[in-house]
Enzyme design. Structure first.
Site, mmCIF file in Angstrom:
data_model
loop_
_atom_site.group_PDB
_atom_site.id
_atom_site.type_symbol
_atom_site.label_atom_id
_atom_site.label_comp_id
_atom_site.label_asym_id
_atom_site.label_seq_id
_atom_site.Cartn_x
_atom_site.Cartn_y
_atom_site.Cartn_z
ATOM 1 C CE LYS A 167 -4.105 2.009 0.777
ATOM 2 N NZ LYS A 167 -3.940 2.782 -0.459
ATOM 3 C CE LYS B 87 4.706 7.720 -1.219
ATOM 4 N NZ LYS B 87 3.923 7.888 0.011
ATOM 5 C CB THR C 249 -3.346 13.025 7.389
ATOM 6 O OG1 THR C 249 -3.495 12.094 6.326
ATOM 7 C CG2 THR C 249 -1.893 13.101 7.808
ATOM 8 C CG ASN D 152 -5.337 17.599 3.495
ATOM 9 O OD1 ASN D 152 -5.034 16.923 4.469
ATOM 10 N ND2 ASN D 152 -6.478 17.439 2.868
HETATM 11 P P1 NAD Z 1 -0.194 20.516 1.058
HETATM 12 O O1 NAD Z 1 0.511 20.704 -0.235
HETATM 13 O O2 NAD Z 1 -1.680 20.585 1.096
HETATM 14 O O3 NAD Z 1 0.339 21.586 2.135
HETATM 15 C C1 NAD Z 1 1.690 21.892 2.318
HETATM 16 C C2 NAD Z 1 1.766 23.271 2.932
HETATM 17 O O4 NAD Z 1 3.120 23.559 3.246
HETATM 18 C C3 NAD Z 1 1.309 24.402 2.020
HETATM 19 O O5 NAD Z 1 0.502 25.297 2.781
HETATM 20 C C4 NAD Z 1 2.603 25.109 1.619
HETATM 21 O O6 NAD Z 1 2.397 26.483 1.341
HETATM 22 C C5 NAD Z 1 3.405 24.906 2.878
HETATM 23 N N1 NAD Z 1 4.845 25.112 2.739
HETATM 24 C C6 NAD Z 1 5.671 24.728 1.750
HETATM 25 N N2 NAD Z 1 6.922 25.143 2.002
HETATM 26 C C7 NAD Z 1 6.888 25.775 3.196
HETATM 27 C C8 NAD Z 1 7.856 26.425 4.010
HETATM 28 N N3 NAD Z 1 9.124 26.462 3.648
HETATM 29 N N4 NAD Z 1 7.468 26.988 5.177
HETATM 30 C C9 NAD Z 1 6.178 26.935 5.563
HETATM 31 N N5 NAD Z 1 5.225 26.342 4.834
HETATM 32 C C10 NAD Z 1 5.563 25.763 3.675
HETATM 33 O O7 NAD Z 1 0.330 19.106 1.624
HETATM 34 P P2 NAD Z 1 -0.326 18.187 2.740
HETATM 35 O O8 NAD Z 1 -1.149 17.137 2.097
HETATM 36 O O9 NAD Z 1 -0.900 19.027 3.821
HETATM 37 O O10 NAD Z 1 0.981 17.426 3.287
HETATM 38 C C11 NAD Z 1 1.877 18.056 4.180
HETATM 39 C C12 NAD Z 1 2.873 17.036 4.696
HETATM 40 O O11 NAD Z 1 2.179 15.956 5.311
HETATM 41 C C13 NAD Z 1 3.761 16.377 3.629
HETATM 42 O O12 NAD Z 1 5.013 16.081 4.188
HETATM 43 C C14 NAD Z 1 3.046 15.085 3.341
HETATM 44 O O13 NAD Z 1 3.934 14.098 2.823
HETATM 45 C C15 NAD Z 1 2.561 14.719 4.715
HETATM 46 N N6 NAD Z 1 1.444 13.785 4.710
HETATM 47 C C16 NAD Z 1 0.257 14.134 4.161
HETATM 48 C C17 NAD Z 1 -0.797 13.214 4.171
HETATM 49 C C18 NAD Z 1 -2.145 13.581 3.625
HETATM 50 O O14 NAD Z 1 -3.064 12.785 3.813
HETATM 51 N N7 NAD Z 1 -2.334 14.729 2.999
HETATM 52 C C19 NAD Z 1 -0.605 11.938 4.732
HETATM 53 C C20 NAD Z 1 0.626 11.619 5.305
HETATM 54 C C21 NAD Z 1 1.646 12.560 5.286
#
Ligand code: NAD
Length: 418
Positions: A74, A110, A194, A225
């Site tokens: 997965k 992945k 998450t 998100n």
């Molecule tokens: P997203 O793209 O919706 O949000 C990322 C945010 O980070 C954006 O607001 C962006 O502007 C901000 N950002 C980027 N560079 C930055 C910086 N230098 N300083 C401050 N803010 C910055 O992504 P997401 O889905 O919220 O995911 C965020 C993290 O969580 C990632 O590492 C992702 O791998 C991890 N993650 C997400 C999920 C999920 O279900 N969405 C699940 C597991 C892990």
């Protein structure tokens, strides 16, 4: 636990060293370690896509299946110009570990396609998505390997991929992929899962250090998100969100920011500052004296350079890999409680699992049922990890790796692989 290592190491080497270190602690036999240190299978594909101008472009992609001893593999599919095979291999290893920590009946996988989706038209994006799914269709399936969204992929793309797989196999197959639109068998609560899962672990960690949620101060890096939904949920639990940042800047208010207003600004594509909150530096946010620091943006946000200045009581790794191994060692030495990414952000894959279960049953749960089951998994997993950490006098990350590798090793032994 981690040996000091260069911070610019290749992710695959980092993942291998992490597995070696946890295996050593568990006294796993060398055969098991050698199996776990590499994916069981990596498929490299090249597939042609007709572009809008009539030209043909050949795209390259990968699907890595790290381990499937406990169940089908997965893990997400990312579309990004800098995707490499080593990155995908490392991410598939971390997915095995993540599924193992919360006890999901899955191994890790992945996938990635080297492309810049921002430069593709909608039609081109659809053809790339369908082309990649067709290219990997031999090795994925509801009982083999179940992809999901990752960087720059989304429910719409999952819908196209599910359609491609279903057509190729001449049967409706929603269980081949998760993170789908609701109408195609997506799960209620997936979008918030998450962040919701992360907040469940924070609540338990706060009890552990004897601090109340009411009035606890929080700084959040990243307002996407995971970051914004965590802000909303923590605010609902009485926390004071004193600082948030995105890629454009950071805002601070010691009395607590108005999360609803910030969300409105984000939706209107306005900068976060305004409405009276003062601007601070993005790096300054990480170093604030707060109860909870939630990095929810990118990997390597905290390195050996700034780790010594972190003043939070708890770091909840909502993002994947926000602390480098060196930074992790430094904050541990400072006595900061780190909820590791493989536990803190595992709510996403947990509700992906619920989506797959609902698809296989063809019977769908209410949002309350999904959230209730998520709470059970996250709270139980936090305490399993915390208890093992205490038993072995180690940190939560090491304990989480130990629980996970132990489960995978047990399955491999039971199957007679070792
Ligand atoms: P997203 O793209 O919706 O949000 C990322 C945010 O980070 C954006 O607001 C962006 O502007 C901000 N950002 C980027 N560079 C930055 C910086 N230098 N300083 C401050 N803010 C910055 O992504 P997401 O889905 O919220 O995911 C965020 C993290 O969580 C990632 O590492 C992702 O791998 C991890 N993650 C997400 C999920 C999920 O279900 N969405 C699940 C597991 C892990």
């Amino acid at each position: 636990m981690w040996k000091r290592m260069s911070e610019s190491l290749n992710p695959y080497e980092i993942a291998q060293r992490q597995i070696e270190a946890a295996a050593e602690k568990l006294n796993l036999n060398q055969g098991i370690v050698e199996i776990l240190k590499r994916p069981l299978r990596v498929l490299t594909v090249s597939f042609p896509v007709k572009m809008d101008d009539g030209s043909i472009q050949v795209f390259e992609g990968f699907r890595s299946q790290h381990n499937d001893a406990i169940g089908p593999a997965k893990g997400g599919i990312r579309f990004h110009p800098s995707v490499t095979m080593d990155e995908v291999k490392a991410l598939s290893m971390w997915m095995s570990v993540k599924c193992g920590v919360v006890g999901l009946p899955y191994g890790g996988a992945k996938g990635g396609v080297i492309c810049d989706p921002r430069k593709l038209s909608e039609g081109e994006l659809e053809r790339v998505s369908r082309g990649f799914m067709e290219a990997i269709s031999q090795i994925v399936g509801p009982d083999k390997d179940i992809p999901a969204p990752d960087v720059y992929t989304n429910p719409k793309i999952m819908g196209w991929m599910m359609d491609t797989f279903s057509r190729l196999n001449h049967k409706f197959s929603p269980g081949v992929i998760t993170g789908k639109p609701l109408i195609l068998g997506g799960s209620k609560g997936r979008n918030e899962s998450t962040a919701r899962g992360c907040v469940f672990t924070i609540v338990e960690a706060m009890k552990e250090i004897g601090k109340p949620m009411q009035g606890a101060t929080v700084a959040i890096q990243g307002f996407g998100n995971v970051g914004r939904i965590s802000a909303r949920l923590l605010h609902e639990r009485g926390c004071k969100i004193v600082a948030v940042s995105d890629s454009n800047g950071a805002v601070y208010d010691s009395n607590g920011l108005d999360v609803a207003k910030l969300e409105q600004r984000k939706d209107a594509r306005l900068p976060l500052d305004g409405d009276g909150a003062s601007k601070i530096g993005q790096n300054e946010l990480l170093e604030l004296e707060v109860d909870i620091l939630l990095p929810a943006a990118l990997e390597n946000a905290i390195t050996s350079e700034n780790a010594g200045r972190i003043k939070a009581s708890i770091i909840a790794e909502a993002a994947n890999g926000p602390l480098t191994p060196d930074a992790d060692e430094i904050v541990n030495e400072k006595g900061i409680l780190v909820i590791p990414d493989i536990l803190a952000n595992s709510g996403g894959v947990t509700v992906s699992y619920f989506e797959w279960v609902q698809n296989l049953m063809n019977y769908y749960w209410s949002e309350e049922e999904v959230n209730g089951k998520l709470a059970d998994v996250m709270i139980r997993s936090f305490h399993e990890v915390n208890q093992l950490a205490k038993q072995h006098n180690t940190n939560l990350r090491t304990a989480a790796y130990m629980i996970s590798l132990q489960r995978i090793a047990e399955a491999m032994k039971a199957r007679g692989w070792v």
